[in-house]
Write a protein that holds these residues in place. Structure first.
Motif, mmCIF file in Angstrom:
data_model
loop_
_atom_site.group_PDB
_atom_site.id
_atom_site.type_symbol
_atom_site.label_atom_id
_atom_site.label_comp_id
_atom_site.label_asym_id
_atom_site.label_seq_id
_atom_site.Cartn_x
_atom_site.Cartn_y
_atom_site.Cartn_z
ATOM 1 N N ASP A 135 -20.705 0.815 -53.086
ATOM 2 C CA ASP A 135 -21.143 1.053 -54.677
ATOM 3 C C ASP A 135 -21.796 2.408 -54.389
ATOM 4 O OD1 ASP A 135 -22.544 1.063 -57.069
ATOM 5 O OD2 ASP A 135 -23.935 -0.391 -56.487
ATOM 6 N N PRO A 136 -21.152 3.401 -54.707
ATOM 7 C CA PRO A 136 -21.878 4.724 -54.404
ATOM 8 C C PRO A 136 -22.825 5.273 -55.581
ATOM 9 C CG PRO A 136 -19.824 4.921 -55.324
ATOM 10 C CD PRO A 136 -20.048 3.680 -55.294
ATOM 11 N N ALA A 137 -23.026 4.341 -56.704
ATOM 12 C CA ALA A 137 -23.782 4.862 -57.835
ATOM 13 C C ALA A 137 -25.067 5.198 -57.639
ATOM 14 C CB ALA A 137 -23.838 3.705 -58.909
ATOM 15 N N GLN A 138 -25.954 4.105 -56.580
ATOM 16 C CA GLN A 138 -27.349 4.422 -56.308
ATOM 17 C C GLN A 138 -27.407 5.797 -55.755
ATOM 18 O OE1 GLN A 138 -28.822 1.197 -54.216
ATOM 19 N NE2 GLN A 138 -30.927 1.637 -54.514
ATOM 20 N N MET A 139 -26.469 6.145 -54.729
ATOM 21 C CA MET A 139 -26.808 7.478 -54.143
ATOM 22 C C MET A 139 -26.618 8.533 -55.110
ATOM 23 S SD MET A 139 -27.132 9.301 -51.523
ATOM 24 C CE MET A 139 -27.036 8.555 -49.748
ATOM 25 N N LEU A 140 -25.628 8.660 -55.781
ATOM 26 C CA LEU A 140 -25.229 9.415 -56.830
ATOM 27 C C LEU A 140 -26.441 9.655 -57.931
ATOM 28 C CD1 LEU A 140 -21.463 8.840 -57.411
ATOM 29 C CD2 LEU A 140 -22.473 10.540 -56.290
ATOM 30 N N ALA A 141 -26.857 8.698 -58.363
ATOM 31 C CA ALA A 141 -28.103 8.727 -59.079
ATOM 32 C C ALA A 141 -29.236 9.420 -58.491
ATOM 33 C CB ALA A 141 -28.566 7.247 -59.735
ATOM 34 N N THR A 142 -29.449 8.960 -57.082
ATOM 35 C CA THR A 142 -30.733 9.761 -56.418
ATOM 36 C C THR A 142 -30.394 11.108 -56.446
ATOM 37 O OG1 THR A 142 -30.973 7.773 -55.151
ATOM 38 C CG2 THR A 142 -31.841 9.618 -54.265
ATOM 39 N N ILE A 143 -29.011 11.672 -55.970
ATOM 40 C CA ILE A 143 -28.595 12.854 -55.730
ATOM 41 C C ILE A 143 -28.957 13.796 -57.012
ATOM 42 C CG2 ILE A 143 -26.662 14.517 -55.457
ATOM 43 C CD1 ILE A 143 -25.917 12.546 -53.448
ATOM 44 N N HIS A 144 -28.483 13.013 -58.230
ATOM 45 C CA HIS A 144 -28.709 13.766 -59.453
ATOM 46 C C HIS A 144 -30.211 13.845 -59.814
ATOM 47 C CE1 HIS A 144 -29.234 13.513 -64.101
ATOM 48 N NE2 HIS A 144 -28.197 14.028 -63.979
ATOM 49 N N ASP A 145 -31.188 13.016 -59.516
ATOM 50 C CA ASP A 145 -32.558 13.225 -59.651
ATOM 51 C C ASP A 145 -33.246 14.216 -58.583
ATOM 52 O OD1 ASP A 145 -32.386 11.178 -61.796
ATOM 53 O OD2 ASP A 145 -33.037 9.751 -60.538
ATOM 54 N N LEU A 183 -31.338 3.433 -49.393
ATOM 55 C CA LEU A 183 -30.917 2.432 -50.089
ATOM 56 C C LEU A 183 -29.683 2.784 -50.640
ATOM 57 C CD1 LEU A 183 -34.168 0.923 -51.728
ATOM 58 C CD2 LEU A 183 -32.746 -0.061 -49.925
ATOM 59 N N GLY A 184 -29.624 3.793 -51.296
ATOM 60 C CA GLY A 184 -28.088 4.387 -51.727
ATOM 61 C C GLY A 184 -26.880 4.558 -50.787
ATOM 62 N N VAL A 185 -27.530 4.828 -49.546
ATOM 63 C CA VAL A 185 -26.383 4.835 -48.496
ATOM 64 C C VAL A 185 -25.988 3.663 -48.168
ATOM 65 C CG1 VAL A 185 -25.926 5.619 -45.888
ATOM 66 C CG2 VAL A 185 -27.030 7.151 -47.353
ATOM 67 N N ARG A 186 -26.658 2.562 -47.888
ATOM 68 C CA ARG A 186 -26.565 1.193 -47.558
ATOM 69 C C ARG A 186 -25.656 0.631 -48.629
ATOM 70 N NH1 ARG A 186 -29.362 -1.120 -43.632
ATOM 71 N NH2 ARG A 186 -29.415 -3.158 -44.696
ATOM 72 N N ALA A 187 -25.950 1.030 -49.958
ATOM 73 C CA ALA A 187 -25.241 0.524 -50.953
ATOM 74 C C ALA A 187 -23.785 1.024 -50.964
ATOM 75 C CB ALA A 187 -25.890 0.641 -52.396
ATOM 76 N N ALA A 188 -23.610 2.388 -50.645
ATOM 77 C CA ALA A 188 -22.346 3.078 -50.692
ATOM 78 C C ALA A 188 -21.400 2.558 -49.620
ATOM 79 C CB ALA A 188 -22.550 4.641 -50.494
ATOM 80 N N GLU A 189 -22.182 2.122 -48.320
ATOM 81 C CA GLU A 189 -21.373 1.538 -47.423
ATOM 82 C C GLU A 189 -20.720 0.378 -47.686
ATOM 83 O OE1 GLU A 189 -24.359 1.407 -44.277
ATOM 84 O OE2 GLU A 189 -23.727 3.526 -43.625
ATOM 85 N N ASP A 190 -21.343 -0.461 -48.758
ATOM 86 C CA ASP A 190 -20.663 -1.641 -49.062
ATOM 87 C C ASP A 190 -19.970 -1.426 -50.373
ATOM 88 O OD1 ASP A 190 -21.960 -3.209 -47.340
ATOM 89 O OD2 ASP A 190 -23.945 -3.506 -48.525
#
Length: 83
Positions: free
Chosen positions: A28-38, A19-26
């Motif tokens: 918005d990298p925040a979701q991917m960065l939050a996942t990586i952080h976790d 989901l983070g990759v899909r958001a980043a493609e649009d």
């Protein structure tokens, strides 16, 4: 409760990453960065395994018969080209 409040196993992390990759493609990298952080050493291997499983299903759906041969050929080409 937000999904980021849940304990993160490999399946949850993998799906969050997709989901983070899909958001980043649009844009918005925040979701991917939050996942990586976790991610941590306990769920990283599970996450990579689950991502590989998801990718395997996707590739087989796209290519059907001959998927393993295609993946081996792509791997050989990647190795020959230095990664």
């Amino acid at each position: 409760m937000d999904i980021t409040d849940q304990p993160m196993n490999g399946a949850i992390a993998a799906l969050r990453m997709v989901l983070g990759v899909r958001a980043a493609e649009d844009g918005d990298p925040a979701q991917m960065l939050a996942t990586i952080h976790d991610l941590n050493e306990h769920n990283l291997i599970e996450t990579l395994t689950e991502l590989a499983r998801l990718l395997s299903v996707y590739v087989e759906l796209q290519h059907g018969e001959g998927t393993d041969a295609m993946l081996r050929a792509n791997l050989a080409a990647a190795v020959a080209n230095g990664g």
